[in-house]
Structure formats: C-alpha cells, structure tokens
Design a protein around this motif. Sequence first.
Motif, PDB file in Angstrom:
ATOM      1  N   MET A   1       0.834  -1.203   0.000  1.00  0.00           N
ATOM      2  CA  MET A   1       0.000   0.000   0.000  1.00  0.00           C
ATOM      3  C   MET A   1       0.872   1.258   0.000  1.00  0.00           C
ATOM      4  N   VAL A   2       0.594   2.142  -0.916  1.00  0.00           N
ATOM      5  CA  VAL A   2       1.260   3.445  -0.894  1.00  0.00           C
ATOM      6  C   VAL A   2       0.199   4.494  -0.584  1.00  0.00           C
ATOM      7  N   LEU A   3       0.367   5.139   0.557  1.00  0.00           N
ATOM      8  CA  LEU A   3      -0.621   6.100   1.033  1.00  0.00           C
ATOM      9  C   LEU A   3       0.044   7.463   1.159  1.00  0.00           C
ATOM     10  N   VAL A   4      -0.592   8.479   0.612  1.00  0.00           N
ATOM     11  CA  VAL A   4      -0.036   9.831   0.686  1.00  0.00           C
ATOM     12  C   VAL A   4      -0.827  10.648   1.709  1.00  0.00           C
ATOM     13  N   LEU A   5      -0.110  11.294   2.629  1.00  0.00           N
ATOM     14  CA  LEU A   5      -0.763  12.236   3.535  1.00  0.00           C
ATOM     15  C   LEU A   5      -0.519  13.635   3.001  1.00  0.00           C
ATOM     16  N   PHE A   6      -1.603  14.291   2.644  1.00  0.00           N
ATOM     17  CA  PHE A   6      -1.516  15.596   2.026  1.00  0.00           C
ATOM     18  C   PHE A   6      -2.194  16.615   2.944  1.00  0.00           C
ATOM     19  N   GLY A   7      -1.708  17.845   2.926  1.00  0.00           N
ATOM     20  CA  GLY A   7      -2.347  18.878   3.741  1.00  0.00           C
ATOM     21  C   GLY A   7      -1.343  19.962   4.081  1.00  0.00           C
ATOM     22  N   ALA A   8      -1.852  21.095   4.527  1.00  0.00           N
ATOM     23  CA  ALA A   8      -1.002  22.243   4.842  1.00  0.00           C
ATOM     24  C   ALA A   8      -0.038  21.900   5.976  1.00  0.00           C
ATOM     25  N   PRO A   9       1.038  22.683   6.106  1.00  0.00           N
ATOM     26  CA  PRO A   9       1.916  22.495   7.263  1.00  0.00           C
ATOM     27  C   PRO A   9       1.075  22.665   8.528  1.00  0.00           C
ATOM     28  N   GLY A  10       1.277  21.797   9.506  1.00  0.00           N
ATOM     29  CA  GLY A  10       0.581  21.952  10.779  1.00  0.00           C
ATOM     30  C   GLY A  10      -0.746  21.241  10.894  1.00  0.00           C
ATOM     31  N   VAL A  11      -1.161  20.499   9.856  1.00  0.00           N
ATOM     32  CA  VAL A  11      -2.446  19.795   9.977  1.00  0.00           C
ATOM     33  C   VAL A  11      -2.304  18.471  10.721  1.00  0.00           C
ATOM     34  N   GLY A  12      -1.068  18.078  10.980  1.00  0.00           N
ATOM     35  CA  GLY A  12      -0.855  16.846  11.747  1.00  0.00           C
ATOM     36  C   GLY A  12      -0.443  15.656  10.906  1.00  0.00           C
ATOM     37  N   LYS A  13       0.137  15.925   9.734  1.00  0.00           N
ATOM     38  CA  LYS A  13       0.553  14.827   8.850  1.00  0.00           C
ATOM     39  C   LYS A  13       1.568  13.906   9.526  1.00  0.00           C
ATOM     40  N   GLY A  14       2.567  14.532  10.159  1.00  0.00           N
ATOM     41  CA  GLY A  14       3.633  13.746  10.790  1.00  0.00           C
ATOM     42  C   GLY A  14       3.102  12.836  11.893  1.00  0.00           C
ATOM     43  N   THR A  15       2.252  13.409  12.743  1.00  0.00           N
ATOM     44  CA  THR A  15       1.656  12.645  13.843  1.00  0.00           C
ATOM     45  C   THR A  15       0.807  11.502  13.302  1.00  0.00           C
ATOM     46  N   GLN A  16      -0.027  11.807  12.328  1.00  0.00           N
ATOM     47  CA  GLN A  16      -0.920  10.786  11.780  1.00  0.00           C
ATOM     48  C   GLN A  16      -0.136   9.727  11.011  1.00  0.00           C
ATOM     49  N   ALA A  17       0.929  10.150  10.339  1.00  0.00           N
ATOM     50  CA  ALA A  17       1.765   9.185   9.609  1.00  0.00           C
ATOM     51  C   ALA A  17       2.345   8.170  10.583  1.00  0.00           C
ATOM     52  N   GLN A  18       2.821   8.660  11.715  1.00  0.00           N
ATOM     53  CA  GLN A  18       3.407   7.775  12.725  1.00  0.00           C
ATOM     54  C   GLN A  18       2.379   6.758  13.236  1.00  0.00           C
ATOM     55  N   LEU A  19       1.160   7.221  13.474  1.00  0.00           N
ATOM     56  CA  LEU A  19       0.103   6.315  13.945  1.00  0.00           C
ATOM     57  C   LEU A  19      -0.244   5.269  12.890  1.00  0.00           C
ATOM     58  N   LEU A  20      -0.243   5.685  11.624  1.00  0.00           N
ATOM     59  CA  LEU A  20      -0.552   4.738  10.543  1.00  0.00           C
ATOM     60  C   LEU A  20       0.561   3.707  10.402  1.00  0.00           C
ATOM     61  N   GLY A  85       4.308  14.566   3.417  1.00  0.00           N
ATOM     62  CA  GLY A  85       4.915  15.794   2.887  1.00  0.00           C
ATOM     63  C   GLY A  85       5.440  15.672   1.469  1.00  0.00           C
ATOM     64  N   PHE A  86       5.144  14.603   0.805  1.00  0.00           N
ATOM     65  CA  PHE A  86       5.506  14.387  -0.596  1.00  0.00           C
ATOM     66  C   PHE A  86       4.413  13.553  -1.241  1.00  0.00           C
ATOM     67  N   PRO A  87       3.967  13.853  -2.458  1.00  0.00           N
ATOM     68  CA  PRO A  87       4.336  15.005  -3.270  1.00  0.00           C
ATOM     69  C   PRO A  87       3.642  16.282  -2.819  1.00  0.00           C
ATOM     70  N   ARG A  88       4.243  17.411  -3.150  1.00  0.00           N
ATOM     71  CA  ARG A  88       3.692  18.721  -2.804  1.00  0.00           C
ATOM     72  C   ARG A  88       3.399  19.563  -4.033  1.00  0.00           C
ATOM     73  N   THR A  89       3.891  19.143  -5.187  1.00  0.00           N
ATOM     74  CA  THR A  89       3.644  19.889  -6.431  1.00  0.00           C
ATOM     75  C   THR A  89       3.190  18.885  -7.494  1.00  0.00           C
ATOM     76  N   LEU A  90       2.587  19.399  -8.573  1.00  0.00           N
ATOM     77  CA  LEU A  90       2.140  18.513  -9.646  1.00  0.00           C
ATOM     78  C   LEU A  90       3.312  17.742 -10.273  1.00  0.00           C
ATOM     79  N   PRO A  91       4.439  18.402 -10.601  1.00  0.00           N
ATOM     80  CA  PRO A  91       5.559  17.627 -11.150  1.00  0.00           C
ATOM     81  C   PRO A  91       6.031  16.518 -10.197  1.00  0.00           C
ATOM     82  N   GLN A  92       5.985  16.771  -8.901  1.00  0.00           N
ATOM     83  CA  GLN A  92       6.375  15.720  -7.946  1.00  0.00           C
ATOM     84  C   GLN A  92       5.389  14.557  -8.008  1.00  0.00           C
ATOM     85  N   ALA A  93       4.088  14.877  -8.110  1.00  0.00           N
ATOM     86  CA  ALA A  93       3.065  13.818  -8.159  1.00  0.00           C
ATOM     87  C   ALA A  93       3.256  12.972  -9.418  1.00  0.00           C
ATOM     88  N   GLN A  94       3.558  13.648 -10.533  1.00  0.00           N
ATOM     89  CA  GLN A  94       3.757  12.908 -11.785  1.00  0.00           C
ATOM     90  C   GLN A  94       5.018  12.055 -11.714  1.00  0.00           C
TER      91      GLN A  94
END
Length: 192
Positions: A1-20, A85-94
């Motif tokens: 499974m490849v799961l991307v956590l997307f969202g503004a800085p400070g929404v809790g991506k790091g914390t939620q990533a660790q729990l996942l 925190g990745f991808p953050r731009t369209l070229p990164q997503a592609q």
Amino acid sequence: MVLVLFGAPGVGKGTQAQLLTERYGIPTLSTGEAFRQAIREGSPLGQQVRSYVDNGLLVPDELVTAIVEQALSAPTYQNGCILDGFPRTLPQAQALDELLARSGRRVDLVINLIVAEDEIVRRLLSRGRPDDTETVIRQRLRVYSEQTQPVLDYYAEQGKLVSVDGNADIETVHRRILEAVAQRVLRDNATT
Ligand code: AMP
C-alpha cells in the motif's frame, strides 16, 4: 500500500503518519524529516536544502524526487509506504507515479487532511521547530496554497483523493483516516 498524507503544514501529517505506521506496520517516508536530518548532520544534501527549509520555500522538485526515488528503492519500503509531505507539487506527483510504475507499484490513496487556518498557526507556533517562526509559517502556508490545487485535482481525477476533517484530537483524526482507508479497500474489492 502506498498512502499519501496531504495537507497544509501543521495539519498533523507527521503525527498521523506515525500512527498509521504503527497500525499497518508500513514505514513512513517524510521528506521534511529527511531534510531536517541532513541539515543537522551538515551533509552535502543538508547544505543544498538548508536555505529553502529555513525560509519556508520548496526544495526544487528534481532534488526532492531524487531523494524519494532513492529511498523507495530500498528494501524497507518494498511492502508499502506512508508518504508524509511528498508530493507537494504537480511535477512531484507525476514523477512519483512514474517511479512507482517502474517497480509495478502505484499510489493507492491520498488523504487530504483539512484544518482551519487559525488552528494551524496555533499548532505550528506551539510545536517549536526551527522553521516554525511566524514569518516562515506564513511563507509556508502561502507556498502551500499556491501549489495545492493542481495536486488535489490530479488525484481527484484518478479517484484517489479522500478528504478528512482534521479539526479534532489526534485519536479522532486517526480513526477518521482508518475509516477512509477501510472504505476505500471495500470499494476496491467490490469493483475488482
Ligand atoms: P515539512 O516537514 O513537510 O513541513 O517540510 C519542511 C520543509 O522541507 C518545507 O518547508 C520545505 O522547505 C521542505 N520540503 C519537505 N518536503 C518537500 C517537498 N515534497 N517538496 C519541496 N520541499 C519540501
């Protein structure tokens, strides 16, 4: 499974990533953390990215993508990966799609964590990271809002985007993410 956590800085991506990572036993790859570590170590990568990170600017796509490509080819990530925190731009997503396709993989789901801006600023200021000064936070939020929409559109078109309300405590948001993943798995099983 490849799961991307997307969202503004400070929404809790790091914390939620660790729990996942704990829940699924799949490691997290955090580009921000990789950069901070490189900066702490004073490595050549750290020297290359320092001024971007310190000023809340995005590290150039080619550099970020190269780091991710190298990491994802390691055995650690062969069974899956939570991307924080990745991808953050369209070229990164592609670029991510291309490099995953080379090893027969793909992005399964993108979780868009949504938190009100006032709450974001409050959380970031209380976190106390070196790049969490008010000026740098504002800059990071500005950069985020400029880059976001194309990435969201890209994943929405592929039917991979799920939005999760992040205005709640850590456990509640974690449960919401697990539900979103479970629903997706059910849907995928029903259509295949
Ligand atoms: P984060 O920990 O995800 O908030 O990232 C901290 C900083 O690292 C960002 O402000 C950027 O300077 C840099 N960075 C992390 N991930 C990326 C990315 N995917 N693309 C460009 N820059 C990034």
